[in-house]
Design an enzyme around this catalytic site. Structure first.
Site, PDB file in Angstrom:
ATOM      1  N   GLY A  49       0.921  -1.131   0.000  1.00 28.53           N
ATOM      2  CA  GLY A  49       0.000   0.000   0.000  1.00 28.53           C
ATOM      3  C   GLY A  49       0.940   1.154   0.000  1.00 28.53           C
ATOM      4  O   GLY A  49       1.041   1.940  -0.921  1.00 28.53           O
ATOM      5  N   CYS A  50       1.690   1.186   1.055  1.00 32.83           N
ATOM      6  CA  CYS A  50       2.655   2.263   1.176  1.00 32.83           C
ATOM      7  C   CYS A  50       3.790   1.709   1.997  1.00 32.83           C
ATOM      8  O   CYS A  50       4.563   2.410   2.568  1.00 32.83           O
ATOM      9  CB  CYS A  50       2.006   3.423   1.880  1.00 32.83           C
ATOM     10  SG  CYS A  50       3.093   4.799   2.042  1.00 32.83           S
ATOM     11  N   GLY A  51       3.802   0.415   2.094  1.00 39.33           N
ATOM     12  CA  GLY A  51       4.838  -0.211   2.900  1.00 39.33           C
ATOM     13  C   GLY A  51       4.931  -1.647   2.470  1.00 39.33           C
ATOM     14  O   GLY A  51       4.837  -1.955   1.300  1.00 39.33           O
ATOM     15  N   ARG A 104      -3.708   5.606  -0.888  1.00 43.99           N
ATOM     16  CA  ARG A 104      -3.648   5.260  -2.308  1.00 43.99           C
ATOM     17  C   ARG A 104      -4.383   3.965  -2.616  1.00 43.99           C
ATOM     18  O   ARG A 104      -4.510   3.101  -1.755  1.00 43.99           O
ATOM     19  CB  ARG A 104      -2.181   5.141  -2.750  1.00 43.99           C
ATOM     20  CG  ARG A 104      -1.457   6.472  -2.721  1.00 43.99           C
ATOM     21  CD  ARG A 104       0.021   6.288  -2.958  1.00 43.99           C
ATOM     22  NE  ARG A 104       0.609   5.469  -1.914  1.00 43.99           N
ATOM     23  CZ  ARG A 104       1.696   4.735  -2.081  1.00 43.99           C
ATOM     24  NH1 ARG A 104       2.311   4.710  -3.237  1.00 43.99           N
ATOM     25  NH2 ARG A 104       2.174   4.030  -1.069  1.00 43.99           N
TER      26      ARG A 104
END
Lengths: 283, 283
Positions: free
Chosen positions: A112-114, A211
């Site tokens: 996702g963002c990690g 996102r």
């Protein structure tokens, strides 16, 4: 309802005041969001440690168990007891979890963002998902959703650095809003709430500040929600999965602006509404 | 250098053009970042699948193995071969990895912005880390770093929805810049580059567009870097860990603005510089 799990309602400070120096050397105090470990024990067996804001630990635990496909039915869960003294949550199932070892063996470290961790073969499930074709989202309802998020009190407004997720009715009424330091935790927590209360996703609208990556779209689809909105953008796989499951994906939803990326047939443009909402300043 | 691993240099499209409809029903084409699975095989054993932009798969793989503490020395790695045809990377070690089962057993699902997965007991290692006390970062160097990131070509500028990490010299010279859909992947990739090239962190400055959560600060500390800068904010645990390891943490670094959160003794304010850089528009 007699089978409803017994839940604690643990609460804890969600922000901390810290002293900072700015570019002119001026001393000031700002609020930052909490981030703390919550170790999940299922029938006394340690499963995982989630780093969380701590706003909805019971819902996060439920949603994590559901979205990781570790527990098939909410009825299988007898109790969820969070104890912030030790940063742990004790999950008690009614009959144990079948081959939990095997189920948690394979890791897909998503971004996702990690490096979100999804066990099992979530991707494979995507093709079995059918989202309601008849559902519709009007442009005016979209604006109602965006405005509700914009005006809703939040840790983000106080301290920044958290992601929020909101579940809305087909009419754009906010049903649940949950924030977490991790956007996957926020969406899992909403999933936990839906699971607990038996809320169906087919006529709902889901908004996230994060996102629209593959994992977010997959989780939205697993919740059976045809409409996924974000203030942010999307990725190639998020877009591809949305097309594959026929999800209506809307990115960059701020003020009056948005980008409709897939499932266009469910969206109802209302040109007459476009200039009718002065309250919606572009953000 | 004869022990340097044999690396592929796989390349693949990092953006995709997709058709969208905006709020007025206007059709247009935008770029979105790629997101694709990269399954890591270590000595033919499947370890994990990382969802990545695909900009630096070899560095990502190296950094992941290092930051997860699965391989102790770069010398233990004979080869890293990425094959985008099958979305896999084959890691060959010289003598195998001791008890890899045990090492990957315990999960800490962290929340940079998702549920980042860190195996083992990274937290425990924090207390063993000593960052150089003598290192200094001047305000003018900070501005050089921020401006270098602002003007550097990036997928973010083309397509949004990715995070970037930059490694800088003590003088603010950009040494490496890597983007990924996951900010943990971006930092892991920088770690991989440093590991491969034997770059020490003690006199470096690290910049990330992502939030300074616990895992980001821990990874920065493990890389031995005393200065961690972000365009975004921090969380309570990110702040706490930074104080514990004595890291100089700077958040909200945009234009001339920043917030110095910890390790203040290493930062050199330069009031005379503050108004001397017209090129730095606030962002």
């Amino acid at each position: 309802m007699s089978r409803r799990p017994l839940l604690s309602s643990a609460s804890i400070a969600l922000t901390e005041a810290v002293e900072v120096l700015d570019e002119r050397g001026r001393r000031s105090t700002i609020s930052i969001p909490a981030e703390r470990p919550l170790t999940v024990y299922v029938d006394k067996r340690e499963l995982v440690t989630l780093m969380t804001l701590g706003a909805a630990p019971e819902m996060l635990t439920l949603g994590y168990l559901r979205n990781q496909r570790l527990v098939r039915s909410i009825d299988d869960i007898a109790s969820i007891q969070v104890d912030w003294q030790v940063g742990a949550v004790a999950v008690t199932t009614r009959e144990g979890i079948d081959n939990i070892e095997a189920r948690t063996a394979k890791r897909v470290v998503t971004t996702g963002c990690g490096q979100g961790s999804v066990f099992g073969e979530l991707m494979d499930e995507v093709d079995d998902i059918a989202l309601p074709e008849a559902a519709r989202l009007t442009q005016s309802t979209l604006y109602r959703v965006v405005d509700a998020i914009r005006t809703h009190p939040s840790i983000y407004k106080q301290a920044g650095s958290v992601h929020g997720c909101g579940l809305f009715s087909a009419e754009g009424e906010l049903l649940t809003f949950i924030e977490d330091v991790g956007r996957h935790n926020a969406v899992d927590s909403i999933a936990g709430r839906m699971w607990l209360d038996g809320i169906a996703g087919g006529d709902k609208v889901f908004y996230t500040t994060g996102r629209l990556t593959s994992e977010m779209v997959i989780k939205g689809a697993q919740m059976g929600i045809p409409f996924l909105l974000s203030r942010s953008g999307t990725t190639q796989m998020g877009h591809t999965v949305a097309q594959r499951v026929g999800m209506t994906l809307l990115a960059r939803c701020t003020g009056k602006h948005f980008l409709l990326l897939s499932g266009k047939e469910r969206f109802v443009f209302e040109p007459e509404w476009f200039d009718a909402l002065p309250g919606l300043a572009a953000r």
